[in-house]
Scaffold this motif. Structure first.
Motif, mmCIF file in Angstrom:
data_model
loop_
_atom_site.group_PDB
_atom_site.id
_atom_site.type_symbol
_atom_site.label_atom_id
_atom_site.label_comp_id
_atom_site.label_asym_id
_atom_site.label_seq_id
_atom_site.Cartn_x
_atom_site.Cartn_y
_atom_site.Cartn_z
ATOM 1 N N HIS A 70 81.082 67.031 45.460
ATOM 2 C CA HIS A 70 80.227 67.146 44.264
ATOM 3 C C HIS A 70 78.868 66.486 44.462
ATOM 4 N N ASP A 71 78.339 66.567 45.693
ATOM 5 C CA ASP A 71 76.959 66.143 45.998
ATOM 6 C C ASP A 71 76.702 64.661 45.765
ATOM 7 N N GLU A 72 77.693 63.835 46.043
ATOM 8 C CA GLU A 72 77.485 62.404 45.779
ATOM 9 C C GLU A 72 78.132 61.556 46.860
ATOM 10 N N LEU A 73 77.399 60.512 47.267
ATOM 11 C CA LEU A 73 77.911 59.512 48.197
ATOM 12 C C LEU A 73 77.638 58.135 47.621
ATOM 13 N N ARG A 74 78.420 57.176 48.049
ATOM 14 C CA ARG A 74 78.204 55.779 47.646
ATOM 15 C C ARG A 74 78.236 54.899 48.896
ATOM 16 N N ILE A 75 77.468 53.847 48.852
ATOM 17 C CA ILE A 75 77.531 52.805 49.873
ATOM 18 C C ILE A 75 78.245 51.610 49.251
ATOM 19 N N SER A 76 79.251 51.097 49.937
ATOM 20 C CA SER A 76 79.988 49.951 49.395
ATOM 21 C C SER A 76 79.410 48.654 49.938
ATOM 22 N N HIS A 77 79.608 47.558 49.197
ATOM 23 C CA HIS A 77 79.170 46.265 49.704
ATOM 24 C C HIS A 77 79.991 45.856 50.921
ATOM 25 N N GLU A 78 81.081 46.568 51.163
ATOM 26 C CA GLU A 78 81.908 46.289 52.332
ATOM 27 C C GLU A 78 81.460 47.097 53.545
ATOM 28 N N GLN A 79 80.282 47.706 53.459
ATOM 29 C CA GLN A 79 79.630 48.383 54.590
ATOM 30 C C GLN A 79 80.369 49.651 55.015
ATOM 31 N N ASN A 80 80.920 50.352 54.056
ATOM 32 C CA ASN A 80 81.505 51.669 54.284
ATOM 33 C C ASN A 80 80.826 52.685 53.370
ATOM 34 N N VAL A 81 81.142 53.956 53.558
ATOM 35 C CA VAL A 81 80.576 55.033 52.739
ATOM 36 C C VAL A 81 81.697 55.685 51.944
ATOM 37 N N ILE A 82 81.429 55.990 50.688
ATOM 38 C CA ILE A 82 82.434 56.526 49.776
ATOM 39 C C ILE A 82 82.066 57.948 49.363
ATOM 40 N N LEU A 83 83.044 58.840 49.366
ATOM 41 C CA LEU A 83 82.948 60.122 48.667
ATOM 42 C C LEU A 83 83.805 59.962 47.415
ATOM 43 N N PRO A 84 83.182 59.774 46.249
ATOM 44 C CA PRO A 84 83.958 59.369 45.073
ATOM 45 C C PRO A 84 84.804 60.469 44.445
ATOM 46 N N HIS A 85 84.483 61.734 44.704
ATOM 47 C CA HIS A 85 85.182 62.822 44.023
ATOM 48 C C HIS A 85 85.564 63.916 45.031
ATOM 49 N N VAL A 86 86.766 63.859 45.574
ATOM 50 C CA VAL A 86 87.223 64.893 46.510
ATOM 51 C C VAL A 86 88.558 65.437 46.020
ATOM 52 N N HIS A 87 88.626 66.750 45.854
ATOM 53 C CA HIS A 87 89.881 67.374 45.432
ATOM 54 C C HIS A 87 90.914 67.211 46.546
ATOM 55 N N LYS A 88 92.145 66.918 46.167
ATOM 56 C CA LYS A 88 93.176 66.636 47.166
ATOM 57 C C LYS A 88 93.414 67.814 48.106
ATOM 58 N N SER A 89 93.229 69.023 47.629
ATOM 59 C CA SER A 89 93.445 70.185 48.489
ATOM 60 C C SER A 89 92.430 70.253 49.626
ATOM 61 N N ASP A 90 91.286 69.560 49.489
ATOM 62 C CA ASP A 90 90.245 69.565 50.520
ATOM 63 C C ASP A 90 90.407 68.436 51.529
ATOM 64 N N LEU A 91 91.312 67.513 51.276
ATOM 65 C CA LEU A 91 91.403 66.322 52.116
ATOM 66 C C LEU A 91 91.795 66.604 53.563
ATOM 67 N N PRO A 92 92.750 67.504 53.852
ATOM 68 C CA PRO A 92 93.054 67.779 55.264
ATOM 69 C C PRO A 92 91.845 68.300 56.038
ATOM 70 N N ALA A 93 91.087 69.211 55.452
ATOM 71 C CA ALA A 93 89.905 69.742 56.137
ATOM 72 C C ALA A 93 88.844 68.661 56.309
ATOM 73 N N LEU A 94 88.655 67.848 55.292
ATOM 74 C CA LEU A 94 87.687 66.765 55.371
ATOM 75 C C LEU A 94 88.081 65.776 56.463
ATOM 76 N N HIS A 95 89.351 65.418 56.511
ATOM 77 C CA HIS A 95 89.824 64.479 57.526
ATOM 78 C C HIS A 95 89.612 65.028 58.925
ATOM 79 N N ALA A 96 89.829 66.294 59.111
ATOM 80 C CA ALA A 96 89.657 66.910 60.429
ATOM 81 C C ALA A 96 88.201 66.788 60.891
ATOM 82 N N ILE A 97 87.263 66.992 59.983
ATOM 83 C CA ILE A 97 85.845 66.888 60.342
ATOM 84 C C ILE A 97 85.468 65.435 60.622
ATOM 85 N N LEU A 98 85.944 64.518 59.802
ATOM 86 C CA LEU A 98 85.693 63.103 60.055
ATOM 87 C C LEU A 98 86.204 62.695 61.432
#
Length: 556
Positions: free
Chosen positions: A366-394
């Protein structure tokens, strides 16, 4: 998310033009370095150990894909191909050349970004919960209030030359993921018994050479009183704060020397004077800002595919167990992308990785990223059905390390590899701890454990609130590392206890291993975390493990 108005754009462009002229004058010799220093610091430009460093503001840690791609472009064009995300939810470029800085600032302005007030004795980048508007436990999205504070504090004429830098953090959930207790002002959104929205206001937190947890000066501040109350706090601090000693200039020292009762009385008196002057204009602006933070259009789709993939693939399952957090929408998940691959520099991302994360935010987030104070990057809104494909790209780009919240997910400042203030190295220590426990295959058995490392007393690595904190110091020209235990940066914030004498560089990783092995031997099943075990047992058994032959260590 909020987009710059015409006023914002004109303001930032004017600053770019102004600083471009100042850089030109420095290069042609019209300005000395001493004259140039306050001007560059007003625009986030530091002179570090080896080169200039540009610190870019990411207000409350929120980015869109276009902005992330521009950061990648800047890294590749005018730096060494990477950026470093910090504990202030900013990004730092460590190798810019002075003639290129105006071009970097222009590139930022083109996408609604800047480096204003990322340095200096002013209100710095307002930080927030990196799970904002997504977390299941949230009372209210804190980011509209952070944006209101950003607009109010930027170039505020009364607060550009405070006694010392001033940091504000805000969280909208009872589980504090913004470390509000360690800030000059910490704001926690709450509802009172009548269901009305407001803030618990903490004042006087901070780390550094005198670490303190903030004190509550208001248990409930009505929502509409936020700006006049924050202005009252800053006004009192600006009057009382010390300017004769920079080590005693932060508001935590002012509060300690003045006393909580008296400084609270002064804040309330100043608040009573200021409140009528706002006249509701801030609330009109807040309403406009809130409209910009409307939630995305969540899609309704089956999640059976995710459940099947989770059951079938152990690698994906390990990543999901550590790097996903519960979303307020049960069909969605919050994804933390670890920038802590074993042996990597904590918080660094290459230009290629930034572009990959921008693409994933567009495709799945949904066109949004976050930077955490713990020095990681967050995708705050990802549908669970997209997670396997997202993980593969990561996985293809070194971004799928399954270690969020574990021992290798270390917060570390740049230390003596970059910083002119540092007295010891931080990055190599973090790398060696991560690779050591990866080789031992222990980190998932150890479970949640936050290690934080600072390379000097300024505590940019938040070591005071680490479950295990490491502070690197110089002892007669030799690096020496002190260990603190039991720190916590959550709603139960506490400063860690110093364990004893420090350790040499080649001793610090074995010392951490002794602590961890003691915990594994002492913990209660099932699932007692390191912090829980420490709170139950106290320092003594861990100190005994650290110093098995007490008295043989050199005093630090």
């Amino acid at each position: 998310m909020y987009s710059y108005s015409e006023f914002d754009q004109a303001f930032v462009q004017a600053r770019v033009d102004q600083f471009s002229q100042q850089v030109a004058r420095r290069i042609d010799g019209s300005l000395t370095e001493e004259e140039f220093r306050p001007l560059r610091l007003m625009n986030g430009l530091y002179l570090q150990l080896h080169a200039y460093m540009l610190r870019v503001a990411i207000p409350y840690g929120t980015l869109n894909p276009r902005q992330m791609r521009q950061l990648a472009h800047i890294a590749q064009t005018w730096d060494k191909g990477y950026g470093h995300f910090t504990t202030r939810q900013n990004i730092q470029f460590n190798w810019p050349k002075l003639p290129d800085v105006p071009k970097m600032l222009q590139a930022l302005a083109d996408v609604g970004m800047h480096a204003i007030q990322t340095s200096g004795n002013c209100v710095r980048n307002v930080t927030s919960d990196h799970f904002a508007a997504a977390a299941a436990d949230e009372v209210e999205d804190p980011r509209p209030y952070a944006e209101l504070l950003r607009q109010w504090s930027t170039d505020h004429p009364e607060f550009q030359f405070l006694p010392r830098k001033f940091k504000i953090a805000i969280t909208g959930a009872p589980n504090d993921r913004a470390v509000t207790g360690a800030h000059d002002i910490g704001l926690r959104l709450v509802r009172n018994a009548q269901g009305e929205l407001g803030f618990t206001v903490l004042v006087g937190g901070g780390l550094g050479r005198t670490p303190m947890v903030g004190m509550a000066v208001r248990d409930f501040l009505p929502e509409e009183d936020l700006l006049p109350y924050v202005e009252a706090v800053l006004s009192v601090y600006n009057t009382l704060g010390r300017r004769d000693n920079k080590y005693k200039a932060r508001i935590k020292i002012t509060l300690h020397e003045t006393g909580k009762a008296e400084i609270t009385r002064m804040i309330e008196a100043r608040f009573a004077e200021l409140r009528p002057l706002f006249g509701g204009n801030d609330q009109n602006l807040l309403a406009e800002i809130k409209a910009a933070f409307a939630p995305p259009a969540f899609r309704n789709a089956p999640v059976d595919g995710y459940d099947a993939f989770y059951a079938a693939d152990p690698v994906f399952r390990a990543w999901a167990d550590t790097n996903l957090a519960r979303h307020r929408n049960d069909q969605y998940a919050i994804v933390t992308i670890s920038l802590k691959a074993h042996g990597a520099t904590p918080g660094d991302a290459t230009a290629e990785q930034m572009r990959v994360m921008a693409d994933l935010a567009e495709r799945y987030g949904h066109d949004e990223l976050r930077i955490s104070h713990e020095q990681n990057v967050i995708l705050p809104h990802v549908h669970k059905s997209d997670l396997p494909a997202l993980h593969a790209i990561l996985s293809q780009h070194g971004l799928a390390t399954a270690n969020v919240g574990l021992i290798s997910d270390i917060i570390a400042c740049p230390g003596m590899d970059y910083c002119a203030l540092a007295t010891a190295r931080s990055i190599p220590v973090a790398q060696e701890i991560a690779t050591r426990f990866d080789a031992l295959k222990l980190e998932h058995d150890i479970g949640p454990l936050k290690i934080k490392i600072s390379g000097c007393i300024n505590a940019c690595g938040h070591h005071h609130v680490g479950h295990i904190g490491i502070l690197g110091l110089d002892r007669a020209g030799v690096e020496n590392y002190q260990i603190t235990l039991g720190g916590d940066g959550t709603e139960d914030a506490v400063i860690g206890e110093r364990a004893g004498p420090g350790f040499a560089y080649d001793e610090i990783v074995p010392a951490i291993e002794r602590i961890v092995r003691a915990y594994l031997d002492l913990r209660q099943e099932p699932g007692e975390t390191f912090l829980q075990a420490y709170r139950r047992l106290g320092l003594a058994p861990f100190k005994a493990a650290l110093y098995p032959a007490e008295g043989t260590q050199d005093a630090a």
